[in-house]
Design a protein around this motif. Sequence first.
Motif, PDB file in Angstrom:
ATOM      1  N   ARG A  81     -80.130-116.293  92.341  1.00 55.22           N
ATOM      2  CA  ARG A  81     -81.559-116.488  92.622  1.00 55.22           C
ATOM      3  C   ARG A  81     -81.766-117.769  93.442  1.00 55.22           C
ATOM      4  O   ARG A  81     -82.499-117.773  94.414  1.00 55.22           O
ATOM      5  N   GLU A  82     -81.076-118.849  93.034  1.00 58.45           N
ATOM      6  CA  GLU A  82     -81.229-120.131  93.738  1.00 58.45           C
ATOM      7  C   GLU A  82     -80.753-120.020  95.186  1.00 58.45           C
ATOM      8  O   GLU A  82     -81.313-120.641  96.086  1.00 58.45           O
ATOM      9  N   ALA A  83     -79.696-119.223  95.401  1.00 60.29           N
ATOM     10  CA  ALA A  83     -79.137-119.089  96.755  1.00 60.29           C
ATOM     11  C   ALA A  83     -80.128-118.394  97.688  1.00 60.29           C
ATOM     12  O   ALA A  83     -80.031-118.514  98.906  1.00 60.29           O
ATOM     13  N   GLY A  84     -81.059-117.649  97.111  1.00 58.26           N
ATOM     14  CA  GLY A  84     -82.123-117.032  97.918  1.00 58.26           C
ATOM     15  C   GLY A  84     -81.657-115.799  98.680  1.00 58.26           C
ATOM     16  O   GLY A  84     -80.740-115.106  98.238  1.00 58.26           O
ATOM     17  N   GLY A  85     -82.279-115.533  99.799  1.00 59.14           N
ATOM     18  CA  GLY A  85     -81.962-114.352 100.601  1.00 59.14           C
ATOM     19  C   GLY A  85     -82.424-113.090  99.907  1.00 59.14           C
ATOM     20  O   GLY A  85     -83.139-113.153  98.901  1.00 59.14           O
ATOM     21  N   SER A  86     -82.005-111.937 100.419  1.00 60.41           N
ATOM     22  CA  SER A  86     -82.515-110.688  99.837  1.00 60.41           C
ATOM     23  C   SER A  86     -81.912-110.457  98.454  1.00 60.41           C
ATOM     24  O   SER A  86     -82.579-109.961  97.538  1.00 60.41           O
ATOM     25  N   LEU A  87     -80.625-110.866  98.282  1.00 61.17           N
ATOM     26  CA  LEU A  87     -79.998-110.718  96.956  1.00 61.17           C
ATOM     27  C   LEU A  87     -80.743-111.576  95.934  1.00 61.17           C
ATOM     28  O   LEU A  87     -81.090-111.122  94.842  1.00 61.17           O
ATOM     29  N   GLY A  88     -81.020-112.826  96.323  1.00 60.03           N
ATOM     30  CA  GLY A  88     -81.720-113.751  95.440  1.00 60.03           C
ATOM     31  C   GLY A  88     -83.082-113.223  95.025  1.00 60.03           C
ATOM     32  O   GLY A  88     -83.479-113.310  93.858  1.00 60.03           O
ATOM     33  N   CYS A  89     -83.796-112.648  95.979  1.00 59.46           N
ATOM     34  CA  CYS A  89     -85.131-112.108  95.707  1.00 59.46           C
ATOM     35  C   CYS A  89     -85.054-110.941  94.741  1.00 59.46           C
ATOM     36  O   CYS A  89     -85.850-110.834  93.809  1.00 59.46           O
ATOM     37  N   GLU A  90     -84.064-110.087  94.978  1.00 60.02           N
ATOM     38  CA  GLU A  90     -83.931-108.907  94.122  1.00 60.02           C
ATOM     39  C   GLU A  90     -83.633-109.345  92.681  1.00 60.02           C
ATOM     40  O   GLU A  90     -84.278-108.904  91.728  1.00 60.02           O
ATOM     41  N   VAL A  91     -82.659-110.256  92.551  1.00 57.93           N
ATOM     42  CA  VAL A  91     -82.261-110.733  91.228  1.00 57.93           C
ATOM     43  C   VAL A  91     -83.437-111.419  90.524  1.00 57.93           C
ATOM     44  O   VAL A  91     -83.675-111.207  89.327  1.00 57.93           O
TER      45      VAL A  91
END
Length: 196
Positions: free
Chosen positions: A39-49
């Motif tokens: 989540r902290e790393a962000g991006g689309s993966l971060g947003c999804e998580v």
Amino acid sequence: MNIVLIGRPGSGKGTQSKRLEARFGLRHLSTGDLMRAAREAGGSLGCEVASFLDSGQLVPDDLVVALVEDEIARESCPAFLFDGFPRTVNQAEALDEMLARRSSRIDCVVELEIDDQIGVERLYERAQQEGRTDDTPETIRTRMGVYEQWTSPVADYYRAAGLHLPVDAVGTMDEVFSRIEQAIGAAAGKAAARIE
Ligand code: ADP
């Protein structure tokens, strides 16, 4: 040795993990920490998580399993303490397969047992100290329900495999830790007796 640690939110998995890691020389792999880092790393993966974390729902199996597999792949000879993973029977089966591909296996599964009510109280306390975004009353209720529905069957899965070690998680940190040590020691003794 590979150990799995499961338990309701508030059962003390994080606290006991740190001690178990040191005591048995394991690498601590907490999927909760992994998800928070994503989540902290962000991006689309971060947003999804983030959407799952903040609502108290489980992150989808394929995503969690892929992240765990990446972590395992870094070690040539796995000796892990899996904290908060597997949380579904699907994840448990995927973990068995991952380890089997590396000629490894789960040796024991410690379940930290507490009542819902005590778990909820501990999380309310933690919320005041740490301010974790998923420690709100509504999310706490959701996470307890998720444990019942999805993770209780994981305990049954390992019970059927003869690997499940229930440990009473009500007491001081030291008391609970010594119960865990005893349970693991007794299981290791039985395994050694079978091999002889
Ligand atoms: P707790 O046990 O207190 O809920 P964790 O740090 O183990 O805390 O998990 C926090 C959140 O991270 C979970 O509510 C869930 O959204 C996500 N998560 C952690 N581990 C998993 C997993 N194995 N599968 C799916 N989601 C997970």
